[in-house]
Design a protein around this motif. Structure first.
Motif, mmCIF file in Angstrom:
data_model
loop_
_atom_site.group_PDB
_atom_site.id
_atom_site.type_symbol
_atom_site.label_atom_id
_atom_site.label_comp_id
_atom_site.label_asym_id
_atom_site.label_seq_id
_atom_site.Cartn_x
_atom_site.Cartn_y
_atom_site.Cartn_z
ATOM 1 N N HIS A 84 20.857 59.240 -15.333
ATOM 2 C CA HIS A 84 21.640 58.773 -16.480
ATOM 3 C C HIS A 84 22.839 57.959 -16.012
ATOM 4 C CE1 HIS A 84 23.082 58.699 -20.573
ATOM 5 N NE2 HIS A 84 24.239 59.226 -20.211
ATOM 6 N N ALA A 85 23.508 58.445 -14.959
ATOM 7 C CA ALA A 85 24.649 57.711 -14.410
ATOM 8 C C ALA A 85 24.228 56.341 -13.904
ATOM 9 C CB ALA A 85 25.304 58.514 -13.291
ATOM 10 N N LEU A 86 23.093 56.268 -13.225
ATOM 11 C CA LEU A 86 22.602 54.992 -12.710
ATOM 12 C C LEU A 86 22.272 54.033 -13.850
ATOM 13 C CD1 LEU A 86 20.295 56.330 -9.849
ATOM 14 C CD2 LEU A 86 22.535 55.252 -9.579
ATOM 15 N N SER A 87 21.707 54.558 -14.926
ATOM 16 C CA SER A 87 21.412 53.713 -16.082
ATOM 17 C C SER A 87 22.690 53.178 -16.711
ATOM 18 C CB SER A 87 20.601 54.497 -17.116
ATOM 19 O OG SER A 87 19.325 54.834 -16.607
ATOM 20 N N LEU A 88 23.710 54.023 -16.784
ATOM 21 C CA LEU A 88 24.996 53.569 -17.308
ATOM 22 C C LEU A 88 25.595 52.494 -16.404
ATOM 23 C CD1 LEU A 88 26.604 56.961 -18.398
ATOM 24 C CD2 LEU A 88 25.874 55.118 -19.921
ATOM 25 N N GLY A 89 25.485 52.700 -15.084
ATOM 26 C CA GLY A 89 25.988 51.699 -14.156
ATOM 27 C C GLY A 89 25.289 50.364 -14.335
ATOM 28 N N ALA A 90 23.977 50.408 -14.556
ATOM 29 C CA ALA A 90 23.228 49.175 -14.789
ATOM 30 C C ALA A 90 23.684 48.494 -16.072
ATOM 31 C CB ALA A 90 21.730 49.482 -14.853
ATOM 32 N N GLU A 91 23.878 49.285 -17.107
ATOM 33 C CA GLU A 91 24.308 48.741 -18.404
ATOM 34 C C GLU A 91 25.696 48.111 -18.308
ATOM 35 O OE1 GLU A 91 26.009 50.602 -22.552
ATOM 36 O OE2 GLU A 91 24.450 51.717 -21.490
ATOM 37 N N LEU A 92 26.593 48.769 -17.579
ATOM 38 C CA LEU A 92 27.977 48.314 -17.485
ATOM 39 C C LEU A 92 28.186 47.270 -16.395
ATOM 40 C CD1 LEU A 92 29.573 51.867 -17.699
ATOM 41 C CD2 LEU A 92 29.797 50.098 -19.459
ATOM 42 N N GLY A 93 27.234 47.163 -15.476
ATOM 43 C CA GLY A 93 27.409 46.284 -14.333
ATOM 44 C C GLY A 93 28.449 46.802 -13.365
ATOM 45 N N CYS A 94 28.535 48.141 -13.235
ATOM 46 C CA CYS A 94 29.549 48.748 -12.369
ATOM 47 C C CYS A 94 28.894 49.567 -11.269
ATOM 48 C CB CYS A 94 30.505 49.636 -13.174
ATOM 49 S SG CYS A 94 29.802 51.216 -13.690
ATOM 50 N N THR B 88 33.556 43.863 1.281
ATOM 51 C CA THR B 88 32.510 44.784 0.820
ATOM 52 C C THR B 88 32.921 45.560 -0.420
ATOM 53 O OG1 THR B 88 31.523 44.942 3.017
ATOM 54 C CG2 THR B 88 31.048 46.728 1.473
ATOM 55 N N PRO B 89 34.092 46.215 -0.448
ATOM 56 C CA PRO B 89 34.446 46.916 -1.688
ATOM 57 C C PRO B 89 34.631 45.981 -2.876
ATOM 58 C CG PRO B 89 36.258 46.994 -0.105
ATOM 59 C CD PRO B 89 35.063 46.466 0.623
ATOM 60 N N ALA B 90 35.133 44.762 -2.647
ATOM 61 C CA ALA B 90 35.293 43.819 -3.753
ATOM 62 C C ALA B 90 33.941 43.466 -4.357
ATOM 63 C CB ALA B 90 36.007 42.561 -3.270
ATOM 64 N N ARG B 91 32.957 43.219 -3.494
ATOM 65 C CA ARG B 91 31.623 42.856 -3.969
ATOM 66 C C ARG B 91 30.936 44.057 -4.616
ATOM 67 N NH1 ARG B 91 27.048 40.285 -0.020
ATOM 68 N NH2 ARG B 91 26.732 42.463 0.581
ATOM 69 N N THR B 92 31.115 45.232 -4.043
ATOM 70 C CA THR B 92 30.457 46.430 -4.557
ATOM 71 C C THR B 92 30.962 46.809 -5.947
ATOM 72 O OG1 THR B 92 30.109 47.278 -2.321
ATOM 73 C CG2 THR B 92 30.027 48.883 -4.119
ATOM 74 N N TYR B 93 32.275 46.754 -6.135
ATOM 75 C CA TYR B 93 32.863 47.228 -7.387
ATOM 76 C C TYR B 93 33.207 46.109 -8.357
ATOM 77 C CZ TYR B 93 33.328 51.719 -5.022
ATOM 78 O OH TYR B 93 33.071 52.903 -4.353
ATOM 79 N N GLY B 94 33.059 44.859 -7.932
ATOM 80 C CA GLY B 94 33.387 43.756 -8.812
ATOM 81 C C GLY B 94 34.873 43.635 -9.087
ATOM 82 N N VAL B 95 35.674 43.905 -8.053
ATOM 83 C CA VAL B 95 37.130 43.831 -8.179
ATOM 84 C C VAL B 95 37.661 42.788 -7.190
ATOM 85 C CG1 VAL B 95 37.315 46.229 -8.923
ATOM 86 C CG2 VAL B 95 37.527 45.678 -6.481
ATOM 87 N N THR B 96 38.939 42.474 -7.325
ATOM 88 C CA THR B 96 39.588 41.574 -6.394
ATOM 89 C C THR B 96 40.450 42.383 -5.438
ATOM 90 O OG1 THR B 96 39.638 39.770 -8.011
ATOM 91 C CG2 THR B 96 41.175 39.620 -6.159
ATOM 92 N N ILE B 97 40.282 42.173 -4.142
ATOM 93 C CA ILE B 97 41.085 42.859 -3.138
ATOM 94 C C ILE B 97 41.748 41.807 -2.261
ATOM 95 C CG2 ILE B 97 41.093 44.443 -1.165
ATOM 96 C CD1 ILE B 97 38.867 46.002 -2.496
ATOM 97 N N ASP B 98 43.020 41.638 -2.476
ATOM 98 C CA ASP B 98 43.827 40.703 -1.696
ATOM 99 C C ASP B 98 44.989 41.464 -1.094
ATOM 100 O OD1 ASP B 98 42.360 38.342 -2.344
ATOM 101 O OD2 ASP B 98 43.359 38.297 -4.300
ATOM 102 N N LEU B 99 45.708 40.789 -0.208
ATOM 103 C CA LEU B 99 46.955 41.373 0.276
ATOM 104 C C LEU B 99 47.946 41.467 -0.873
ATOM 105 C CD1 LEU B 99 47.355 39.598 3.720
ATOM 106 C CD2 LEU B 99 47.064 42.046 3.338
ATOM 107 N N PRO B 100 48.616 42.611 -1.030
ATOM 108 C CA PRO B 100 49.570 42.766 -2.140
ATOM 109 C C PRO B 100 50.706 41.758 -2.013
ATOM 110 C CG PRO B 100 49.105 44.886 -1.093
ATOM 111 C CD PRO B 100 48.489 43.834 -0.242
#
Length: 276
Positions: free
Chosen positions: A147-157, A264-276
């Motif tokens: 169920h969690a995997l299906s939700l991840g697919a639906e949300l793209g997360c 890798t974490p940016a691509r995996t989670y769909g977030v932006t990781i830059d130097l603060p």
């Protein structure tokens, strides 16, 4: 040696202002060179919650998001990951039965998905027991995970898995059936033989060789932040300290560190990781 100007990301950490050191642990991470954390929901019992419905998890998730705000005040970038710990099934079975407990967990994941949908969280947490259980509990746990995997697919997360030690190769077929890319299924406390996205404990001896080989993975502390278990699994300073050690000893290069902690974490989670 001073760390190069790179982000340092802990892919799986808990911060607990009630039962642990709270923001002080986050400050330790930052003072050691850490910049970004994926703040993962603690189990419901850590918050004194005994769920009887999915809605009961809102209190758990709200506490995680409040902690995220406190940690952001230290200057860290915080990405919340919300979900239901797989051990909750065995804890709830006495009250609700196996089917009832699994239904509550699936409903809890539905609630967590709302937070991902509205942008307050970046991923889901699920999995299955890391200890031996009866076949019917195992089957029910895999149903919750599916169920969690299906939700991840639906949300793209991404979906972080807390599961048994080892490769968890059968989860590949589960992910394919759900329609979630395998690189977005993160095996927390991973071993290198997993076909999923590995999140390796900072002290894992295989990190240098895997990094030099170009393997994609992330690093984590799995710091639990519980006063009753200080330093478990490893302390909040571990990810930046081990990264520094690997760089100082020439075991990994700066490009490797960028791949581990940003790309890798940016691509995996769909977030932006830059130097603060």
């Amino acid at each position: 040696m001073k760390l190069p100007a790179i982000p340092i990301t802990d892919d799986h950490i808990h911060i607990d202002p009630v039962n642990g050191r709270g923001v002080e642990a986050a400050k330790d991470f930052r003072r050691s060179g850490g910049t970004h954390i994926f703040l993962v929901t603690k189990p419901s019992w850590s918050h004194g919650v005994e769920p009887s419905s999915g809605e009961d998890y809102r209190e758990v998730f709200a506490a995680t998001l409040r902690t995220a705000e406190l940690v952001r005040e230290t200057g860290l970038v915080v990405f919340p990951v919300l979900g239901v710990h797989p051990a909750e099934l065995t804890r709830m079975t006495d009250r609700l039965g196996i089917a009832g407990a699994a239904a509550v967990m699936r409903a809890g994941l539905d609630v967590a998905a709302e937070y991902v949908r509205d942008g307050r969280a970046v991923g889901l947490k699920s999995g299955r027991p890391h200890y031996e259980v009866a076949p019917d509990v195992w089957e029910a746990s895999n149903g919750v995970l599916a169920h969690a995997l299906s939700l991840g697919a639906e949300l793209g997360c991404a979906v972080q898995l807390h599961a048994e030690s080892g490769p968890c190769t059968d989860v590949v077929a589960m992910a394919q059936k759900a329609g979630i890319p395998i690189e977005r299924v993160v095996k927390h406390f991973a071993t290198p033989d997993t076909p999923l996205m590995p999140s390796l404990i900072a002290k894992h001896e295989g990190i240098p060789d895997l990094a030099r080989a170009g393997r994609r993975f992330t690093m984590e502390s799995d710091y639990m932040d519980e006063n009753s278990r200080p330093g478990a699994v490893v302390g909040p300073k571990s990810v930046p300290r081990f990264t520094r050690r690997y760089l100082e000893e020439g075991l990994i290069g700066e490009e490797d560190a960028w791949r581990i902690h940003a790309e890798t974490p940016a691509r995996t989670y769909g977030v932006t990781i830059d130097l603060p």
